[in-house]
Scaffold this active site. Sequence first.
Site, PDB file in Angstrom:
ATOM      1  N   PRO A  23       0.788  -1.232   0.000  1.00  0.00           N
ATOM      2  CA  PRO A  23       0.000   0.000   0.000  1.00  0.00           C
ATOM      3  C   PRO A  23       0.825   1.290   0.000  1.00  0.00           C
ATOM      4  O   PRO A  23       1.839   1.382   0.680  1.00  0.00           O
ATOM      5  CB  PRO A  23      -0.832  -0.105   1.283  1.00  0.00           C
ATOM      6  CG  PRO A  23      -0.157  -1.127   2.121  1.00  0.00           C
ATOM      7  CD  PRO A  23       0.506  -2.072   1.169  1.00  0.00           C
ATOM      8  N   ASN A  24       0.343   2.222  -0.775  1.00  0.00           N
ATOM      9  CA  ASN A  24       0.864   3.596  -0.866  1.00  0.00           C
ATOM     10  C   ASN A  24       2.170   3.716  -1.644  1.00  0.00           C
ATOM     11  O   ASN A  24       2.660   4.821  -1.878  1.00  0.00           O
ATOM     12  CB  ASN A  24       1.016   4.230   0.533  1.00  0.00           C
ATOM     13  CG  ASN A  24      -0.300   4.220   1.281  1.00  0.00           C
ATOM     14  OD1 ASN A  24      -1.311   4.663   0.736  1.00  0.00           O
ATOM     15  ND2 ASN A  24      -0.323   3.708   2.496  1.00  0.00           N
ATOM     16  N   ARG A  83       5.620  10.921  -2.410  1.00  0.00           N
ATOM     17  CA  ARG A  83       5.262  10.557  -1.031  1.00  0.00           C
ATOM     18  C   ARG A  83       6.447  10.798  -0.093  1.00  0.00           C
ATOM     19  O   ARG A  83       7.484  10.126  -0.205  1.00  0.00           O
ATOM     20  CB  ARG A  83       4.879   9.069  -0.977  1.00  0.00           C
ATOM     21  CG  ARG A  83       4.560   8.575   0.409  1.00  0.00           C
ATOM     22  CD  ARG A  83       4.440   7.055   0.451  1.00  0.00           C
ATOM     23  NE  ARG A  83       4.150   6.614   1.794  1.00  0.00           N
ATOM     24  CZ  ARG A  83       4.241   5.357   2.210  1.00  0.00           C
ATOM     25  NH1 ARG A  83       4.594   4.406   1.362  1.00  0.00           N
ATOM     26  NH2 ARG A  83       3.960   5.047   3.450  1.00  0.00           N
ATOM     27  N   TYR A 111      11.349   8.627   1.730  1.00  0.00           N
ATOM     28  CA  TYR A 111      11.331   7.568   0.714  1.00  0.00           C
ATOM     29  C   TYR A 111      12.101   7.913  -0.559  1.00  0.00           C
ATOM     30  O   TYR A 111      12.221   7.069  -1.450  1.00  0.00           O
ATOM     31  CB  TYR A 111       9.874   7.213   0.367  1.00  0.00           C
ATOM     32  CG  TYR A 111       9.120   6.656   1.558  1.00  0.00           C
ATOM     33  CD1 TYR A 111       9.517   5.465   2.149  1.00  0.00           C
ATOM     34  CD2 TYR A 111       8.026   7.336   2.102  1.00  0.00           C
ATOM     35  CE1 TYR A 111       8.848   4.953   3.254  1.00  0.00           C
ATOM     36  CE2 TYR A 111       7.349   6.838   3.204  1.00  0.00           C
ATOM     37  CZ  TYR A 111       7.764   5.646   3.778  1.00  0.00           C
ATOM     38  OH  TYR A 111       7.104   5.142   4.873  1.00  0.00           O
ATOM     39  N   ASN A 152       8.006  -5.670  -0.795  1.00  0.00           N
ATOM     40  CA  ASN A 152       7.885  -4.526   0.104  1.00  0.00           C
ATOM     41  C   ASN A 152       6.417  -4.472   0.504  1.00  0.00           C
ATOM     42  O   ASN A 152       5.571  -3.968  -0.244  1.00  0.00           O
ATOM     43  CB  ASN A 152       8.313  -3.214  -0.557  1.00  0.00           C
ATOM     44  CG  ASN A 152       8.312  -2.060   0.451  1.00  0.00           C
ATOM     45  OD1 ASN A 152       7.753  -2.173   1.542  1.00  0.00           O
ATOM     46  ND2 ASN A 152       8.937  -0.948   0.079  1.00  0.00           N
ATOM     47  N   ALA A 170       3.052  -0.919   4.918  1.00  0.00           N
ATOM     48  CA  ALA A 170       2.476  -0.931   6.272  1.00  0.00           C
ATOM     49  C   ALA A 170       2.008  -2.319   6.703  1.00  0.00           C
ATOM     50  O   ALA A 170       1.996  -2.625   7.899  1.00  0.00           O
ATOM     51  CB  ALA A 170       1.316   0.064   6.345  1.00  0.00           C
ATOM     52  N   HIS A 227       3.885  -4.647   9.229  1.00  0.00           N
ATOM     53  CA  HIS A 227       3.792  -4.530  10.684  1.00  0.00           C
ATOM     54  C   HIS A 227       2.486  -5.080  11.243  1.00  0.00           C
ATOM     55  O   HIS A 227       2.282  -5.078  12.451  1.00  0.00           O
ATOM     56  CB  HIS A 227       3.950  -3.052  11.084  1.00  0.00           C
ATOM     57  CG  HIS A 227       5.039  -2.353  10.321  1.00  0.00           C
ATOM     58  ND1 HIS A 227       6.366  -2.720  10.416  1.00  0.00           N
ATOM     59  CD2 HIS A 227       5.016  -1.329   9.408  1.00  0.00           C
ATOM     60  CE1 HIS A 227       7.094  -1.951   9.619  1.00  0.00           C
ATOM     61  NE2 HIS A 227       6.296  -1.094   8.991  1.00  0.00           N
ATOM     62  N   GLU A 261      12.395  -9.575   2.078  1.00  0.00           N
ATOM     63  CA  GLU A 261      11.642  -8.395   2.535  1.00  0.00           C
ATOM     64  C   GLU A 261      12.484  -7.149   2.262  1.00  0.00           C
ATOM     65  O   GLU A 261      13.656  -7.122   2.633  1.00  0.00           O
ATOM     66  CB  GLU A 261      11.363  -8.532   4.038  1.00  0.00           C
ATOM     67  CG  GLU A 261      10.719  -7.304   4.652  1.00  0.00           C
ATOM     68  CD  GLU A 261      10.502  -7.442   6.159  1.00  0.00           C
ATOM     69  OE1 GLU A 261      10.555  -8.576   6.699  1.00  0.00           O
ATOM     70  OE2 GLU A 261      10.288  -6.398   6.799  1.00  0.00           O
ATOM     71  N   HIS A 279      12.626  -2.698   2.295  1.00  0.00           N
ATOM     72  CA  HIS A 279      12.066  -1.396   2.647  1.00  0.00           C
ATOM     73  C   HIS A 279      12.999  -0.312   2.150  1.00  0.00           C
ATOM     74  O   HIS A 279      14.226  -0.452   2.240  1.00  0.00           O
ATOM     75  CB  HIS A 279      11.900  -1.255   4.169  1.00  0.00           C
ATOM     76  CG  HIS A 279      10.999  -2.289   4.739  1.00  0.00           C
ATOM     77  ND1 HIS A 279       9.632  -2.232   4.604  1.00  0.00           N
ATOM     78  CD2 HIS A 279      11.271  -3.436   5.395  1.00  0.00           C
ATOM     79  CE1 HIS A 279       9.100  -3.300   5.164  1.00  0.00           C
ATOM     80  NE2 HIS A 279      10.073  -4.055   5.659  1.00  0.00           N
ATOM     81  N   ARG A 286      12.878   4.274  12.798  1.00  0.00           N
ATOM     82  CA  ARG A 286      11.674   5.121  12.732  1.00  0.00           C
ATOM     83  C   ARG A 286      10.764   4.850  13.933  1.00  0.00           C
ATOM     84  O   ARG A 286      11.242   4.416  14.971  1.00  0.00           O
ATOM     85  CB  ARG A 286      10.983   4.886  11.382  1.00  0.00           C
ATOM     86  CG  ARG A 286      11.883   5.260  10.191  1.00  0.00           C
ATOM     87  CD  ARG A 286      11.186   5.063   8.874  1.00  0.00           C
ATOM     88  NE  ARG A 286      10.002   5.911   8.785  1.00  0.00           N
ATOM     89  CZ  ARG A 286       9.030   5.736   7.880  1.00  0.00           C
ATOM     90  NH1 ARG A 286       9.121   4.756   6.992  1.00  0.00           N
ATOM     91  NH2 ARG A 286       7.980   6.535   7.866  1.00  0.00           N
ATOM     92  N   ARG A 309       6.992   0.570  13.676  1.00  0.00           N
ATOM     93  CA  ARG A 309       7.609   0.027  12.455  1.00  0.00           C
ATOM     94  C   ARG A 309       8.763  -0.925  12.772  1.00  0.00           C
ATOM     95  O   ARG A 309       9.370  -1.498  11.877  1.00  0.00           O
ATOM     96  CB  ARG A 309       8.146   1.157  11.566  1.00  0.00           C
ATOM     97  CG  ARG A 309       7.065   2.059  11.027  1.00  0.00           C
ATOM     98  CD  ARG A 309       7.634   3.090  10.067  1.00  0.00           C
ATOM     99  NE  ARG A 309       6.779   4.263  10.004  1.00  0.00           N
ATOM    100  CZ  ARG A 309       5.698   4.367   9.234  1.00  0.00           C
ATOM    101  NH1 ARG A 309       5.356   3.396   8.424  1.00  0.00           N
ATOM    102  NH2 ARG A 309       4.960   5.471   9.268  1.00  0.00           N
TER     103      ARG A 309
HETATM  104  C1  DQA Z   1       8.142   0.982   3.966  1.00  0.00           C
HETATM  105  C2  DQA Z   1       8.215   1.140   5.480  1.00  0.00           C
HETATM  106  C3  DQA Z   1       6.856   0.922   6.113  1.00  0.00           C
HETATM  107  O1  DQA Z   1       6.934   1.091   7.528  1.00  0.00           O
HETATM  108  C4  DQA Z   1       5.847   1.910   5.577  1.00  0.00           C
HETATM  109  O2  DQA Z   1       4.562   1.645   6.097  1.00  0.00           O
HETATM  110  C5  DQA Z   1       5.824   1.972   4.085  1.00  0.00           C
HETATM  111  C6  DQA Z   1       7.083   1.882   3.349  1.00  0.00           C
HETATM  112  C7  DQA Z   1       9.494   1.321   3.280  1.00  0.00           C
HETATM  113  O3  DQA Z   1       9.683   0.902   2.151  1.00  0.00           O
HETATM  114  O4  DQA Z   1      10.328   2.015   3.870  1.00  0.00           O
HETATM  115  O5  DQA Z   1       4.791   2.175   3.489  1.00  0.00           O
HETATM  116  O6  DQA Z   1       7.845  -0.376   3.667  1.00  0.00           O
END
Ligand code: DQA
Length: 145
Positions: free
Chosen positions: A9-10, A17, A22, A74, A77, A80, A98, A100, A107, A111
């Site tokens: 997501p996102n 963003r 990021y 990736n 969110a 977590h 995994e 990120h 952070r 997280r």
């Molecule tokens: C993330 C880290 C996560 O905590 C966060 O919710 C994201 C992006 C990262 O790539 O740093 O959406 O996965």
Amino acid sequence: MKILLLNGPNLQLLGTREPGIYGRDTLASITAEVTVLGSELGCEVSARQSNVEGELVSWIGNARAEGFDGIILNAAAYTHTSVALRDAISAVALPTVEVHLSNTASREEFRHRSLIAPVCLGVIAGFGKDSYILALRALCAKLSR
Ligand code: DQA
């Protein structure tokens, strides 16, 4: 070798963003770079993004049947929070890395915990788009052994 690159997501908003966290790379540019490197390394990369937990669960669950040899994830969110994603990774039993962009350990406390890390081959975090590049190199090396 076929690798499934999944983004949660996102992450479709990368580029605009929270660039201080990021970076300014877009998901399209990261995907393009990973795909090109993949073909140099002999790994065919297929990339998908979803904001829907169940869709990610289904893609992971179907990955073996679709002929994938490994997964780069990736989960954003959902990292977590999602028991369902963790169970899907365990169930499909494909090597999964995994990733990120940010260093989640530095952070907010919520997280710091990853529900999926224990069922993944490894975790790469904190290197922006290079987290994906490093994950690809690690997974391709593992698969070609
Ligand atoms: C993330 C880290 C996560 O905590 C966060 O919710 C994201 C992006 C990262 O790539 O740093 O959406 O996965």
